[in-house]
Design a protein around this motif. Structure first.
Motif, mmCIF file in Angstrom:
data_model
loop_
_atom_site.group_PDB
_atom_site.id
_atom_site.type_symbol
_atom_site.label_atom_id
_atom_site.label_comp_id
_atom_site.label_asym_id
_atom_site.label_seq_id
_atom_site.Cartn_x
_atom_site.Cartn_y
_atom_site.Cartn_z
ATOM 1 N N VAL A 24 0.831 -1.207 0.000
ATOM 2 C CA VAL A 24 0.000 0.000 0.000
ATOM 3 C C VAL A 24 0.863 1.254 0.000
ATOM 4 N N ILE A 25 1.776 1.368 0.944
ATOM 5 C CA ILE A 25 2.563 2.594 1.072
ATOM 6 C C ILE A 25 3.574 2.733 -0.062
ATOM 7 N N LEU A 26 4.308 1.686 -0.337
ATOM 8 C CA LEU A 26 5.340 1.796 -1.365
ATOM 9 C C LEU A 26 4.778 1.692 -2.778
ATOM 10 N N SER A 27 3.981 0.666 -3.047
ATOM 11 C CA SER A 27 3.511 0.453 -4.423
ATOM 12 C C SER A 27 2.390 1.407 -4.826
ATOM 13 N N LEU A 28 1.345 1.481 -4.029
ATOM 14 C CA LEU A 28 0.190 2.286 -4.434
ATOM 15 C C LEU A 28 0.414 3.784 -4.261
ATOM 16 N N LEU A 29 1.018 4.185 -3.162
ATOM 17 C CA LEU A 29 1.159 5.611 -2.889
ATOM 18 C C LEU A 29 2.446 6.228 -3.425
ATOM 19 N N ASN A 30 3.459 5.427 -3.686
ATOM 20 C CA ASN A 30 4.756 5.983 -4.073
ATOM 21 C C ASN A 30 5.317 5.422 -5.368
ATOM 22 N N ASN A 31 4.529 4.723 -6.128
ATOM 23 C CA ASN A 31 4.919 4.236 -7.452
ATOM 24 C C ASN A 31 6.156 3.337 -7.464
ATOM 25 N N VAL A 32 6.339 2.574 -6.399
ATOM 26 C CA VAL A 32 7.372 1.539 -6.386
ATOM 27 C C VAL A 32 6.736 0.309 -7.023
ATOM 28 N N THR A 33 7.461 -0.381 -7.887
ATOM 29 C CA THR A 33 6.858 -1.535 -8.556
ATOM 30 C C THR A 33 6.467 -2.609 -7.532
ATOM 31 N N PHE A 34 5.474 -3.380 -7.889
ATOM 32 C CA PHE A 34 5.002 -4.456 -7.017
ATOM 33 C C PHE A 34 6.129 -5.440 -6.722
ATOM 34 N N MET A 35 6.929 -5.747 -7.728
ATOM 35 C CA MET A 35 8.044 -6.673 -7.540
ATOM 36 C C MET A 35 9.060 -6.117 -6.552
ATOM 37 N N HIS A 36 9.390 -4.843 -6.668
ATOM 38 C CA HIS A 36 10.366 -4.237 -5.766
ATOM 39 C C HIS A 36 9.833 -4.149 -4.340
ATOM 40 N N SER A 37 8.565 -3.776 -4.173
ATOM 41 C CA SER A 37 8.012 -3.698 -2.818
ATOM 42 C C SER A 37 7.913 -5.090 -2.197
ATOM 43 N N THR A 38 7.620 -6.096 -3.004
ATOM 44 C CA THR A 38 7.574 -7.472 -2.501
ATOM 45 C C THR A 38 8.974 -7.939 -2.101
ATOM 46 N N LEU A 39 9.966 -7.638 -2.904
ATOM 47 C CA LEU A 39 11.357 -8.007 -2.595
ATOM 48 C C LEU A 39 11.816 -7.341 -1.297
ATOM 49 N N LEU A 40 11.517 -6.061 -1.137
ATOM 50 C CA LEU A 40 11.870 -5.363 0.104
ATOM 51 C C LEU A 40 11.104 -5.945 1.292
ATOM 52 N N GLY A 41 9.837 -6.293 1.071
ATOM 53 C CA GLY A 41 9.030 -6.888 2.136
ATOM 54 C C GLY A 41 9.557 -8.241 2.589
ATOM 55 N N ILE A 42 9.946 -9.080 1.654
ATOM 56 C CA ILE A 42 10.500 -10.397 1.994
ATOM 57 C C ILE A 42 11.803 -10.240 2.770
ATOM 58 N N THR A 43 12.661 -9.356 2.304
ATOM 59 C CA THR A 43 13.933 -9.120 2.982
ATOM 60 C C THR A 43 13.706 -8.622 4.401
ATOM 61 N N LEU A 44 12.825 -7.635 4.538
ATOM 62 C CA LEU A 44 12.523 -7.089 5.860
ATOM 63 C C LEU A 44 11.885 -8.132 6.758
ATOM 64 N N LEU A 95 7.665 6.995 5.959
ATOM 65 C CA LEU A 95 6.238 6.705 6.073
ATOM 66 C C LEU A 95 5.997 5.219 6.321
ATOM 67 N N ALA A 96 6.640 4.379 5.552
ATOM 68 C CA ALA A 96 6.504 2.930 5.748
ATOM 69 C C ALA A 96 7.067 2.512 7.101
ATOM 70 N N LEU A 97 8.163 3.116 7.491
ATOM 71 C CA LEU A 97 8.831 2.798 8.746
ATOM 72 C C LEU A 97 7.955 3.101 9.957
ATOM 73 N N VAL A 98 7.301 4.241 9.969
ATOM 74 C CA VAL A 98 6.435 4.618 11.088
ATOM 75 C C VAL A 98 5.303 3.608 11.252
ATOM 76 N N ILE A 99 4.699 3.209 10.165
ATOM 77 C CA ILE A 99 3.585 2.258 10.233
ATOM 78 C C ILE A 99 4.084 0.878 10.643
ATOM 79 N N ILE A 100 5.181 0.433 10.072
ATOM 80 C CA ILE A 100 5.724 -0.885 10.420
ATOM 81 C C ILE A 100 6.137 -0.933 11.882
ATOM 82 N N CYS A 101 6.817 0.086 12.365
ATOM 83 C CA CYS A 101 7.267 0.086 13.762
ATOM 84 C C CYS A 101 6.095 0.141 14.739
#
Length: 124
Positions: A24-44, A95-101
């Motif tokens: 939601v935050i990275l892909s939909l609101l900030n135009n990060v590709t779905f693949m990149h946000s998924t890769l960052l999500g898996i790593t995190l 923005l993503a960090l505040v919500i995740i934390c």
């Protein structure tokens, strides 16, 4: 690692939180590709679960795990976005960090109460 922990349930709960924020935050609101946000999500998800949730949290408590998750999340999200070539990555990461934390705080409380069976006041 603690053998009392239901890792499947814990990872699924954490994955719901991390991927919801990443998509939601990275892909939909900030135009990060779905693949990149998924890769960052898996790593995190994997790094923060095994370091913060299974190593730091039971030994040092929620505060230390929150600081560790904050630093790790910032490095992974901000660093990952920079490596992947996204401009103005810091604002997206914060923005993503505040919500995740915020979610991590409650996830840690759940882990301490239900998985580690900790009820000492100092741990919260």
């Amino acid at each position: 690692m603690d053998e009392r922990v239901n890792h499947g349930k814990a990872i699924c709960m954490k994955a719901l939180m991390v991927f919801a924020v990443a998509w939601v935050i990275l892909s939909l609101l900030n135009n990060v590709t779905f693949m990149h946000s998924t890769l960052l999500g898996i790593t995190l998800l994997l790094l923060s679960y095994f370091t913060g949730d299974m190593f730091i949290l039971p030994k040092m408590g929620n505060r230390a795990a929150m600081v560790g998750d904050f630093v790790l999340s910032l490095v992974i999200i901000w660093g990952g976005l920079n490596v992947l070539g996204y401009d103005h990555a810091f604002a997206k990461a914060v923005l993503a960090l505040v919500i995740i934390c915020t979610g991590e705080y409650f996830f840690h409380l759940w882990l301490l109460r239900t998985q580690f069976k900790e009820t000492r006041a100092g741990q919260y």
